[in-house]
Design a protein around this motif. Structure first.
Motif, PDB file in Angstrom:
ATOM      1  N   THR A  53      42.284  34.563  35.811  1.00 56.82           N
ATOM      2  CA  THR A  53      43.277  35.252  34.972  1.00 56.82           C
ATOM      3  C   THR A  53      42.840  36.691  34.690  1.00 56.82           C
ATOM      4  O   THR A  53      43.650  37.623  34.762  1.00 56.82           O
ATOM      5  CB  THR A  53      43.460  34.496  33.647  1.00 56.82           C
ATOM      6  N   LYS A  56      43.290  38.908  37.810  1.00 62.67           N
ATOM      7  CA  LYS A  56      44.685  39.321  38.019  1.00 62.67           C
ATOM      8  C   LYS A  56      45.082  40.436  37.047  1.00 62.67           C
ATOM      9  O   LYS A  56      45.748  41.399  37.425  1.00 62.67           O
ATOM     10  CB  LYS A  56      45.619  38.117  37.852  1.00 62.67           C
ATOM     11  N   GLU A  57      44.644  40.283  35.788  1.00 63.33           N
ATOM     12  CA  GLU A  57      45.014  41.294  34.789  1.00 63.33           C
ATOM     13  C   GLU A  57      44.328  42.627  35.063  1.00 63.33           C
ATOM     14  O   GLU A  57      44.956  43.688  34.989  1.00 63.33           O
ATOM     15  CB  GLU A  57      44.640  40.792  33.395  1.00 63.33           C
ATOM     16  N   LYS A  59      43.247  43.655  37.909  1.00 69.10           N
ATOM     17  CA  LYS A  59      43.810  44.196  39.155  1.00 69.10           C
ATOM     18  C   LYS A  59      45.091  44.971  38.857  1.00 69.10           C
ATOM     19  O   LYS A  59      45.351  46.031  39.436  1.00 69.10           O
ATOM     20  CB  LYS A  59      44.091  43.041  40.124  1.00 69.10           C
ATOM     21  N   THR A  60      45.896  44.437  37.934  1.00 71.37           N
ATOM     22  CA  THR A  60      47.132  45.118  37.537  1.00 71.37           C
ATOM     23  C   THR A  60      46.830  46.437  36.829  1.00 71.37           C
ATOM     24  O   THR A  60      47.493  47.449  37.055  1.00 71.37           O
ATOM     25  CB  THR A  60      47.962  44.213  36.608  1.00 71.37           C
ATOM     26  N   LEU A  61      45.807  46.426  35.958  1.00 71.68           N
ATOM     27  CA  LEU A  61      45.454  47.636  35.212  1.00 71.68           C
ATOM     28  C   LEU A  61      44.905  48.724  36.123  1.00 71.68           C
ATOM     29  O   LEU A  61      45.198  49.907  35.945  1.00 71.68           O
ATOM     30  CB  LEU A  61      44.415  47.294  34.134  1.00 71.68           C
ATOM     31  N   GLY A  63      45.501  49.077  39.354  1.00 74.15           N
ATOM     32  CA  GLY A  63      46.568  49.561  40.223  1.00 74.15           C
ATOM     33  C   GLY A  63      46.208  49.472  41.695  1.00 74.15           C
ATOM     34  O   GLY A  63      45.107  49.042  42.071  1.00 74.15           O
ATOM     35  N   SER A  64      47.129  49.921  42.525  1.00 73.05           N
ATOM     36  CA  SER A  64      46.949  49.819  43.980  1.00 73.05           C
ATOM     37  C   SER A  64      45.918  50.801  44.519  1.00 73.05           C
ATOM     38  O   SER A  64      45.406  50.633  45.627  1.00 73.05           O
ATOM     39  CB  SER A  64      48.294  50.047  44.684  1.00 73.05           C
ATOM     40  N   THR A  71      37.283  44.746  40.331  1.00 68.70           N
ATOM     41  CA  THR A  71      37.541  43.952  39.118  1.00 68.70           C
ATOM     42  C   THR A  71      36.344  43.088  38.754  1.00 68.70           C
ATOM     43  O   THR A  71      36.152  42.758  37.576  1.00 68.70           O
ATOM     44  CB  THR A  71      38.766  43.046  39.308  1.00 68.70           C
ATOM     45  N   SER A 222      40.689  53.425  35.970  1.00 65.39           N
ATOM     46  CA  SER A 222      41.966  53.655  36.653  1.00 65.39           C
ATOM     47  C   SER A 222      42.422  55.102  36.538  1.00 65.39           C
ATOM     48  O   SER A 222      43.228  55.570  37.354  1.00 65.39           O
ATOM     49  CB  SER A 222      43.044  52.726  36.060  1.00 65.39           C
TER      50      SER A 222
END
Length: 225
Positions: A53, A56-57, A59-61, A63-64, A71, A222
């Motif tokens: 979990t 995933k979080e 990774k979203t923060l 970004g690409s 992470t 980021s």
């Protein structure tokens, strides 16, 4: 009697003048290798689901534009702080995360490496961060000063936030605990209930502060991409 209230945080256990309190930082590491040679248990399944979990979080923060696998740095950071915060709730175990020596050691190298990477590889992007979009030309010099100062104090705020939150709860528990011997039995029961409630609150703070530290470190990383 304690001469100083903050003396409860002083390293006191030693052998031949070698402080053993900091060994509490490594006690949590003794729990980790079990997952690699035992059959999967409920403990390892729950812990793996938490890590997935978080992955995933984070990774979203990030970004690409972030690097693959970056992470895991922040997941490891979260795990180390969480172990130390929880171990500090047990009696006679030194809370290393309540000391700026420990928290600055975690925050300063991370922030410094982000700054070096950002200014070397994305110099124009880093300069653009100093002036928020839509700032009037008159305010630009002031905004550059403000953004520069806020950027420089980031590792300090990360370190102080974690240490202060750990110290505050422990101090409150110590203050209430020291009043116990002088109380009557009826008030003592109320004190025990209050101590248990504070311990539950401290457990929540231990989790929240480790999560906040890791999330803020992720957000700072980021910004340099």
């Amino acid at each position: 009697m304690m001469t100083n209230l903050f003396s409860v945080f002083d390293p006191s256990t030693n052998i031949m003048n070698l402080s053993l309190n900091w060994l509490s930082t490594f006690i949590g590491l003794m729990m980790i290798p079990m997952m690699f040679w035992l059959m999967p248990s409920r403990y390892s399944v729950i812990w793996n689901s938490i890590l997935i979990t978080l992955h995933k979080e984070f990774k979203t923060l990030i970004g690409s534009t972030g690097f693959n696998g970056s992470t895991f740095i922040f997941i490891s950071l979260f795990s180390v702080i969480l172990f130390n915060n929880f171990l500090g709730l047990f009696p006679y175990i030194f809370t290393s995360s309540s000391h700026l020596v420990m928290t600055l050691t975690l925050a300063l190298p991370l922030w410094f490496s982000f700054m070096i990477y950002g200014w070397i590889n994305n110099t124009q992007h880093m300069f653009a961060h100093l002036v928020p979009q839509g700032t009037p030309a008159v305010l630009m010099p002031f905004m550059v000063c403000i953004e520069t100062i806020s950027n420089i104090i980031r590792p300090g705020t990360l370190a102080v936030r974690l240490a202060a939150n750990m110290i505050a709860g422990h101090l409150l528990l110590t203050l209430l605990g020291n009043t116990g011997p002088s109380l009557t039995s009826s008030i003592l029961m109320m004190l025990i209930i209050a101590q248990i409630a504070l311990l539950v609150l401290e457990s929540a703070v231990a989790m929240i502060q480790s999560y906040v530290f890791a999330v803020l470190a992720t957000l700072y990383s980021s910004e340099v991409n």
